[in-house]
Design a protein around this motif. Structure first.
Motif, PDB file in Angstrom:
ATOM      1  N   ILE A 195      -9.443  -0.251  12.674  1.00  0.00           N
ATOM      2  CA  ILE A 195      -8.296  -0.509  13.577  1.00  0.00           C
ATOM      3  C   ILE A 195      -8.784  -0.665  15.013  1.00  0.00           C
ATOM      4  N   GLY A 196      -7.940  -1.289  15.844  1.00  0.00           N
ATOM      5  CA  GLY A 196      -8.206  -1.341  17.279  1.00  0.00           C
ATOM      6  C   GLY A 196      -8.021   0.060  17.865  1.00  0.00           C
ATOM      7  N   PHE A 197      -8.663   0.321  19.012  1.00  0.00           N
ATOM      8  CA  PHE A 197      -8.707   1.686  19.558  1.00  0.00           C
ATOM      9  C   PHE A 197      -7.318   2.270  19.859  1.00  0.00           C
ATOM     10  N   ASP A 198      -6.314   1.386  20.067  1.00  0.00           N
ATOM     11  CA  ASP A 198      -4.989   1.888  20.430  1.00  0.00           C
ATOM     12  C   ASP A 198      -3.949   1.660  19.320  1.00  0.00           C
ATOM     13  N   GLU A 199      -4.433   1.468  18.077  1.00  0.00           N
ATOM     14  CA  GLU A 199      -3.498   1.113  17.007  1.00  0.00           C
ATOM     15  C   GLU A 199      -3.269   2.230  15.972  1.00  0.00           C
ATOM     16  N   ALA A 200      -3.939   3.364  16.141  1.00  0.00           N
ATOM     17  CA  ALA A 200      -3.875   4.404  15.110  1.00  0.00           C
ATOM     18  C   ALA A 200      -2.445   4.863  14.833  1.00  0.00           C
ATOM     19  N   TYR A 201      -1.691   5.094  15.906  1.00  0.00           N
ATOM     20  CA  TYR A 201      -0.336   5.607  15.716  1.00  0.00           C
ATOM     21  C   TYR A 201       0.523   4.615  14.924  1.00  0.00           C
ATOM     22  N   ASP A 202       0.462   3.350  15.335  1.00  0.00           N
ATOM     23  CA  ASP A 202       1.284   2.320  14.666  1.00  0.00           C
ATOM     24  C   ASP A 202       0.863   2.126  13.212  1.00  0.00           C
ATOM     25  N   VAL A 203      -0.438   2.110  12.945  1.00  0.00           N
ATOM     26  CA  VAL A 203      -0.877   1.877  11.566  1.00  0.00           C
ATOM     27  C   VAL A 203      -0.569   3.117  10.716  1.00  0.00           C
ATOM     28  N   TYR A 204      -0.651   4.293  11.336  1.00  0.00           N
ATOM     29  CA  TYR A 204      -0.253   5.528  10.639  1.00  0.00           C
ATOM     30  C   TYR A 204       1.204   5.403  10.169  1.00  0.00           C
ATOM     31  N   GLU A 205       2.056   4.949  11.080  1.00  0.00           N
ATOM     32  CA  GLU A 205       3.492   4.791  10.752  1.00  0.00           C
ATOM     33  C   GLU A 205       3.692   3.794   9.612  1.00  0.00           C
ATOM     34  N   ILE A 206       2.927   2.708   9.644  1.00  0.00           N
ATOM     35  CA  ILE A 206       3.059   1.686   8.587  1.00  0.00           C
ATOM     36  C   ILE A 206       2.634   2.289   7.242  1.00  0.00           C
ATOM     37  N   MET A 207       1.519   3.005   7.233  1.00  0.00           N
ATOM     38  CA  MET A 207       1.023   3.578   5.972  1.00  0.00           C
ATOM     39  C   MET A 207       1.970   4.663   5.466  1.00  0.00           C
ATOM     40  N   ASN A 208       2.533   5.390   6.406  1.00  0.00           N
ATOM     41  CA  ASN A 208       3.476   6.446   6.069  1.00  0.00           C
ATOM     42  C   ASN A 208       4.738   5.855   5.425  1.00  0.00           C
ATOM     43  N   LYS A 209       5.176   4.734   5.975  1.00  0.00           N
ATOM     44  CA  LYS A 209       6.370   4.058   5.456  1.00  0.00           C
ATOM     45  C   LYS A 209       6.179   3.665   3.985  1.00  0.00           C
ATOM     46  N   TYR A 210       4.967   3.306   3.617  1.00  0.00           N
ATOM     47  CA  TYR A 210       4.711   2.927   2.218  1.00  0.00           C
ATOM     48  C   TYR A 210       4.184   4.112   1.400  1.00  0.00           C
ATOM     49  N   GLU A 211       4.423   5.303   1.946  1.00  0.00           N
ATOM     50  CA  GLU A 211       4.180   6.566   1.235  1.00  0.00           C
ATOM     51  C   GLU A 211       2.726   6.844   0.901  1.00  0.00           C
ATOM     52  N   PHE A 212       1.814   6.377   1.755  1.00  0.00           N
ATOM     53  CA  PHE A 212       0.424   6.815   1.615  1.00  0.00           C
ATOM     54  C   PHE A 212       0.354   8.274   2.018  1.00  0.00           C
ATOM     55  N   LYS A 213      -0.524   9.026   1.317  1.00  0.00           N
ATOM     56  CA  LYS A 213      -0.664  10.469   1.573  1.00  0.00           C
ATOM     57  C   LYS A 213      -2.026  10.736   2.241  1.00  0.00           C
ATOM     58  N   ASN A 214      -2.156  11.941   2.768  1.00  0.00           N
ATOM     59  CA  ASN A 214      -3.429  12.389   3.373  1.00  0.00           C
ATOM     60  C   ASN A 214      -4.005  11.343   4.328  1.00  0.00           C
ATOM     61  N   ILE A 215      -3.169  10.820   5.195  1.00  0.00           N
ATOM     62  CA  ILE A 215      -3.665   9.773   6.109  1.00  0.00           C
ATOM     63  C   ILE A 215      -4.533  10.427   7.184  1.00  0.00           C
ATOM     64  N   ASN A 216      -5.723   9.884   7.363  1.00  0.00           N
ATOM     65  CA  ASN A 216      -6.671  10.433   8.334  1.00  0.00           C
ATOM     66  C   ASN A 216      -7.286   9.338   9.180  1.00  0.00           C
ATOM     67  N   ILE A 217      -7.825   9.779  10.321  1.00  0.00           N
ATOM     68  CA  ILE A 217      -8.418   8.815  11.262  1.00  0.00           C
ATOM     69  C   ILE A 217      -9.854   9.237  11.571  1.00  0.00           C
ATOM     70  N   ASP A 218     -10.766   8.250  11.612  1.00  0.00           N
ATOM     71  CA  ASP A 218     -12.135   8.514  12.064  1.00  0.00           C
ATOM     72  C   ASP A 218     -12.324   7.914  13.441  1.00  0.00           C
ATOM     73  N   LYS A 219     -13.071   8.625  14.274  1.00  0.00           N
ATOM     74  CA  LYS A 219     -13.382   8.096  15.608  1.00  0.00           C
ATOM     75  C   LYS A 219     -14.753   7.431  15.578  1.00  0.00           C
ATOM     76  N   ASP A 220     -14.963   6.513  16.511  1.00  0.00           N
ATOM     77  CA  ASP A 220     -16.290   5.892  16.605  1.00  0.00           C
ATOM     78  C   ASP A 220     -17.157   6.693  17.575  1.00  0.00           C
ATOM     79  N   PHE A 221     -18.357   6.184  17.884  1.00  0.00           N
ATOM     80  CA  PHE A 221     -19.275   6.947  18.734  1.00  0.00           C
ATOM     81  C   PHE A 221     -18.828   7.006  20.186  1.00  0.00           C
TER      82      PHE A 221
END
Ligand code: GLN
Length: 277
Positions: free
Chosen positions: A239-265
């Motif tokens: 994802i782009g650096f400022d897109e985590a929240y929006d993509v989280y919401e999209i994945m949540n809407k389609y009932e994905f579970k255990n959604i997690n985010i990794d940071k880069d260096f």
């Protein structure tokens, strides 16, 4: 002409290009043409270059000075310590994208023989790397660009890998279910396209343009992935650096579970993943 003089010339020619270290790039260009180790070039300031080689070196410096990315000028890019062929038919593999690879390698451990699909293969660097790193996995990768698929096939031959590359507009030609679906889709907002470095604009626009809010492909792929993931399967995105929240919401809407985010260096949000519930 001596190597030291070529380096001077390169500094002169490349001084107006953004984000460039002209000496470093001159050394890469010279070592590419002479088929020599970069260390050797660094130790050979006074070496005279013959006319044929000099001509080729000057042409490449000229091309670089027109704003063509060095990877396209030299037709090579590195990903996960391997060398890939690249030209302007496909997006240049990014160092940041190795985070998508790390997470996919990690999640693959949960499966005995993971079936993995990459949506948007680009140069093929990610899928070929997965194929070379994971002995028990079966890797397939699709792209809407036949140009990009040609680059995939060149890389497939170079690495003697065994990825099933195929043409598909997102899931249009996908016919089975996978344990893991991954994608580094186009995610730059349309309005930001004018702000990105000129060099990036030499790359295929259809690999960069994510629509008005940059999220077009996350919305579409997440929605459709439900039909192409096995139960308990994972969806993993860069994802782009400022897109985590929006993509989280999209994945949540389609009932994905255990959604997690990794940071880069740089400590920026770079990868998001979740499990089909
Ligand atoms: N990370 C790329 C860039 O900013 C964008 C790649 C993409 O849209 N997937 O240059």
């Amino acid at each position: 002409m001596k190597i030291s003089e070529i380096i001077k010339l390169s500094n002169e020619k490349l001084k107006n290009i953004e984000y460039v270290d002209p000496t470093r790039e001159a050394i890469e260009i010279i070592s590419h043409v002479l088929l020599a180790d970069e260390n050797e070039i660094l130790l050979s300031n006074d070496l005279e270059i013959n006319d044929n080689d000099l001509e080729e070196i000057k042409d490449l410096i000229e091309l670089r000075s027109s704003g063509e990315p060095l990877q396209y000028v030299l037709n090579r890019a590195y990903f996960y310590n391997r060398k890939f062929y690249i030209d302007n038919r496909a997006l240049i593999p990014r160092y940041d994208t190795e985070h998508l690879l790390y997470r996919t390698l990690e999640i693959s451990k949960d499966f005995k023989n993971p079936d993995i699909l990459e949506v948007g293969a680009g140069s093929g660097a990610i899928s070929i790397t997965l194929n070379l790193e994971l002995e028990n996995a079966r890797i397939e990768a699709c792209d809407i660009s036949n140009d990009a698929l040609e680059v995939c096939n060149i890389n497939q031959e170079l690495h003697n890998s065994d990825v099933n590359f195929f043409y598909s507009d997102l899931f249009g030609n996908v016919v089975k279910k996978y344990d893991i679906i991954i994608s580094n889709p186009p995610y730059i907002k349309k309005s930001d396209l004018s702000l990105i470095p000129k060099e990036t604009l030499k790359e295929p626009l259809n690999a960069l343009d994510g629509g008005e809010d940059g999220l077009d492909f996350y919305k579409e792929i997440t929605k459709e992935s439900i039909d192409y993931l096995k139960d308990g399967g994972y969806l993993i995105y860069e994802i782009g650096f400022d897109e985590a929240y929006d993509v989280y919401e999209i994945m949540n809407k389609y009932e994905f579970k255990n959604i997690n985010i990794d940071k880069d260096f740089q400590n920026l949000d770079r990868v998001i993943y979740g499990k089909k519930g």
